[in-house]
Design an enzyme around this catalytic site. Structure first.
Site, short mmCIF file in Angstrom:
data_model
loop_
_atom_site.label_atom_id
_atom_site.label_comp_id
_atom_site.label_asym_id
_atom_site.label_seq_id
_atom_site.Cartn_x
_atom_site.Cartn_y
_atom_site.Cartn_z
N ARG A 137 2.06 14.92 6.31
CA ARG A 137 2.90 15.37 7.42
C ARG A 137 4.39 15.40 7.07
O ARG A 137 5.22 15.89 7.83
CB ARG A 137 2.66 14.49 8.66
CG ARG A 137 1.40 14.88 9.40
CD ARG A 137 1.05 13.88 10.48
NE ARG A 137 0.51 12.64 9.92
CZ ARG A 137 0.28 11.54 10.65
NH1 ARG A 137 0.55 11.52 11.94
NH2 ARG A 137 -0.22 10.47 10.07
N TYR A 177 3.34 -2.22 3.68
CA TYR A 177 3.11 -0.78 3.57
C TYR A 177 4.36 -0.10 3.03
O TYR A 177 5.47 -0.37 3.51
CB TYR A 177 2.77 -0.20 4.96
CG TYR A 177 1.42 -0.66 5.47
CD1 TYR A 177 1.21 -1.99 5.80
CD2 TYR A 177 0.37 0.23 5.61
CE1 TYR A 177 -0.02 -2.43 6.24
CE2 TYR A 177 -0.87 -0.20 6.06
CZ TYR A 177 -1.05 -1.52 6.37
OH TYR A 177 -2.28 -1.95 6.80
N LEU A 223 0.84 -1.19 0.00
CA LEU A 223 0.00 0.00 0.00
C LEU A 223 0.88 1.25 0.00
O LEU A 223 1.71 1.44 0.89
CB LEU A 223 -0.92 0.01 1.22
CG LEU A 223 -1.80 -1.24 1.39
CD1 LEU A 223 -2.86 -0.99 2.45
CD2 LEU A 223 -2.45 -1.65 0.07
C1 UD1 Z 1 -3.51 1.46 9.70
C2 UD1 Z 1 -4.35 0.38 10.32
C3 UD1 Z 1 -4.08 0.32 11.82
C4 UD1 Z 1 -2.61 0.09 12.08
C5 UD1 Z 1 -1.78 1.16 11.36
C6 UD1 Z 1 -0.34 0.83 11.46
C7 UD1 Z 1 -6.38 0.25 9.00
C8 UD1 Z 1 -7.82 0.62 8.93
N1 UD1 Z 1 -5.73 0.66 10.09
O1 UD1 Z 1 -3.96 2.68 10.25
O2 UD1 Z 1 -4.83 -0.72 12.41
O3 UD1 Z 1 -2.36 0.14 13.48
O4 UD1 Z 1 -2.12 1.21 9.97
O5 UD1 Z 1 0.42 1.91 10.97
O6 UD1 Z 1 -5.89 -0.41 8.13
N2 UD1 Z 1 -3.23 3.66 2.17
C9 UD1 Z 1 -3.57 3.54 0.85
N3 UD1 Z 1 -4.83 3.83 0.45
C10 UD1 Z 1 -5.78 4.23 1.32
C11 UD1 Z 1 -5.43 4.36 2.68
C12 UD1 Z 1 -4.16 4.07 3.07
O7 UD1 Z 1 -2.75 3.18 0.01
O8 UD1 Z 1 -6.91 4.45 0.88
C13 UD1 Z 1 -1.87 3.35 2.58
C14 UD1 Z 1 -1.14 4.55 3.14
O9 UD1 Z 1 -0.40 5.19 2.12
C15 UD1 Z 1 -0.22 3.93 4.17
C16 UD1 Z 1 -0.99 2.70 4.63
O10 UD1 Z 1 -1.94 2.44 3.64
O11 UD1 Z 1 0.97 3.49 3.61
C17 UD1 Z 1 -1.65 2.89 5.97
O12 UD1 Z 1 -2.58 3.94 5.88
P1 UD1 Z 1 -2.83 4.92 7.08
O13 UD1 Z 1 -3.88 5.87 6.69
O14 UD1 Z 1 -1.55 5.44 7.58
O15 UD1 Z 1 -3.46 3.90 8.15
P2 UD1 Z 1 -3.61 4.15 9.67
O16 UD1 Z 1 -4.79 5.01 9.90
O17 UD1 Z 1 -2.33 4.59 10.25
#
Ligand code: UD1
Ligand code: CA
Length: 454
Positions: free
Chosen positions: A16, A101, A9
């Site tokens: 930030r 990730y 992902l």
């Molecule tokens: C997510 C997890 C959380 C975990 C945390 C660890 C979910 C709902 N939550 O939360 O349980 O503790 O990671 O860091 O999964 N991304 C996409 N497309 C999207 C959304 C996100 O590619 O639509 C990617 C982001 O670029 C990032 C990763 O997914 O690399 C995580 O997304 P982020 O929004 O940071 O998730 P958290 O809210 O931190």
């Protein structure tokens, strides 16, 4: 065994970071975070690597064209579950899927292999970690028999759930067949209005699967990067391990906190590396190599016993056994120094092949040149290799002595044993053992009276 497909992902914005560069392209140890993740996926033997991109998609794509990397566009970032769903059409039904990730760069391949090993059709495998300060992360909810029941996000968690210290790293492994059932059925009725990948855990439990968890050796392995402070923390952790590897392998470091490796360094035994040395690319160091303070060494081979003195910059070069370089030397690409050579202070070399025992001790530029053995190049010697259009070569035979402040206008050849008088501008070849002097003859005027101030 069913093929392993890795889904990375990397669509999020990373606001930030305060940067025009997509977050996953920010470097750790000189290499974009996403590249670290892809390399780890390769180490695991991934059949295919699916990278979900969105923000800065074109920049990310351009940074890593590769046959085994497949890009999936997530046009709108509707959540981690939605992100993985974009890759579903490209996942074979029988695949094992590992979700990684792009902003979690340093998870060990061994840690992930352990996670994937746990996987079968009846199991979902999570990578979790227990933190003193779990704020912001999804919490692992277990029942009274310690079985994992669900993951609840911070923003959706009750006060009791917020007290849970075991958190979701986000990294998980599951069979593609299950994902194809669960992901289209996700709902976004939650505090953030997102499709949470984490909701598949409750679905797995409902379907009678076992949810297992493994832990990394240290939390740094699963540390994500949201801002430049966290980026620097990960960099320091990574560099500390690099320094430890150097020491374990036989190098003494004046200060393990002041050596950086941005690439790979192989070492022999009994090396000494002083403070503020940076290695980049692929570097090989032989036994007993000594590197003084403040050196940059990139894509170089330094043979046993060689000494690199302070403030030298070595790039694309090889340094022979017991050679001496610097202080303040700059070896540019194509420099090959044989054994027992000396390249001293304020000397720049480029595409220069220097034979055994030859010396260029001070203040010189030697480029596009071939030097034989036991040549002595005096201070201030310049190979004039560039006529403004083309580069030309200088060849210097064995045992040549070049006097100080000499210009060698290439193409030019100095035969073996030749001697060049100091201050010469040499434009024609010199035969073996000849003396060439090419400068104005000195004229002395007896009893010269200096002008007087009027
Ligand atoms: C997510 C997890 C959380 C975990 C945390 C660890 C979910 C709902 N939550 O939360 O349980 O503790 O990671 O860091 O999964 N991304 C996409 N497309 C999207 C959304 C996100 O590619 O639509 C990617 C982001 O670029 C990032 C990763 O997914 O690399 C995580 O997304 P982020 O929004 O940071 O998730 P958290 O809210 O931190
Ligand atoms: Ca995050």
């Amino acid at each position: 065994m069913s093929p392993l497909h890795v889904v990375i992902l990397a669509a999020g914005q990373g606001s930030r970071m305060k940067s025009s560069l997509p977050k996953v392209l920010h470097p750790v140890a000189g290499k974009p975070m996403l590249h670290h993740v892809i390399e780890t996926a390769r180490q695991l033997g991934a059949a295919r690597i699916h990278t979900v991109i969105g923000h800065g998609a074109e920049q990310v794509r351009a940074s890593l064209e590769a046959d085994d990397v497949h890009f999936v566009l997530q046009a709108e970032q509707l959540g981690t579950g939605h992100a993985v769903a974009q890759a579903l059409p490209d996942l074979p039904d029988d695949a094992r899927v590992l979700v990684l990730y792009g902003d979690v760069p340093l998870t060990g391949a061994d840690t992930l292999a352990q996670l994937v090993d746990r996987l079968d059709d009846t199991r979902l495998a999570l990578l979790t970690v227990t933190l003193d300060h779990p704020q912001g992360y999804g919490r692992i909810v277990r029942d009274d028999q310690d079985r994992i029941r669900s993951i609840v996000e911070q923003k959706d968690a009750s006060p009791a759930q917020q007290a849970i210290r075991e958190i979701n790293t986000g990294i998980l492994a599951v069979a593609a067949g299950h994902l194809k059932r669960w992901l289209p059925a996700l709902s976004n009725a939650n505090a953030q209005g997102e499709y949470y990948l984490t909701d598949i855990v409750a679905k797995a439990v409902d379907d009678g699967l076992t949810v297992t968890a493994t832990q990394p050796a240290t939390a740094f392995e699963v540390q994500g990067v949201n801002n430049r402070v966290q980026l620097a923390e990960l960099e320091r952790w990574y560099q500390k391990r690099q320094a430890e590897t150097l020491m374990i392998n036989g190098a003494s470091l004046a200060d393990p906190a002041r050596v950086d490796v941005r690439g790979s360094v192989t070492t022999g035994n009994d090396l000494w590396i002083d403070v503020n040395v940076v290695f980049e690319g692929t570097v090989r160091l032989g036994d007993r190599v000594t590197i003084g303070p403040n050196c940059l060494i990139r894509d170089a081979v330094i043979a046993e016993g060689a000494v690199i003195h302070a403030n030298s910059v070595i790039e694309g070069a090889s340094v022979g056994p017991d050679a001496q370089v610097g202080p303040f030397a700059r070896l540019r690409p194509g420099t090959e120094l044989a054994a027992h050579t000396k390249v001293g202070n304020f000397v720049e070399t480029k595409k220069a092949v220097v034979g055994e025992g030859s010396k260029i001790n001070h203040l010189s530029y030697v480029g596009d040149a071939l030097l034989g053995r036991h040549v002595n190049v005096g201070a201030g010697t310049i190979t004039c290799n560039y006529d403004g259009v083309n580069k030309h070569r200088t060849e210097i035979g064995d045992g040549v002595f070049v006097g100080s402040n000499t210009s060698l206008v290439a193409p030019v050849t100095l035969g073996q044993g030749a001697t060049i008088g100091a201050g010469s501008t040499i434009t024609r070849d010199v035969d073996d053992h000849d003396l060439a002097v090419a400068r104005g003859r000195q004229k002395n005027i007896a009893g010269w009276e200096r002008p007087k101030k009027s």
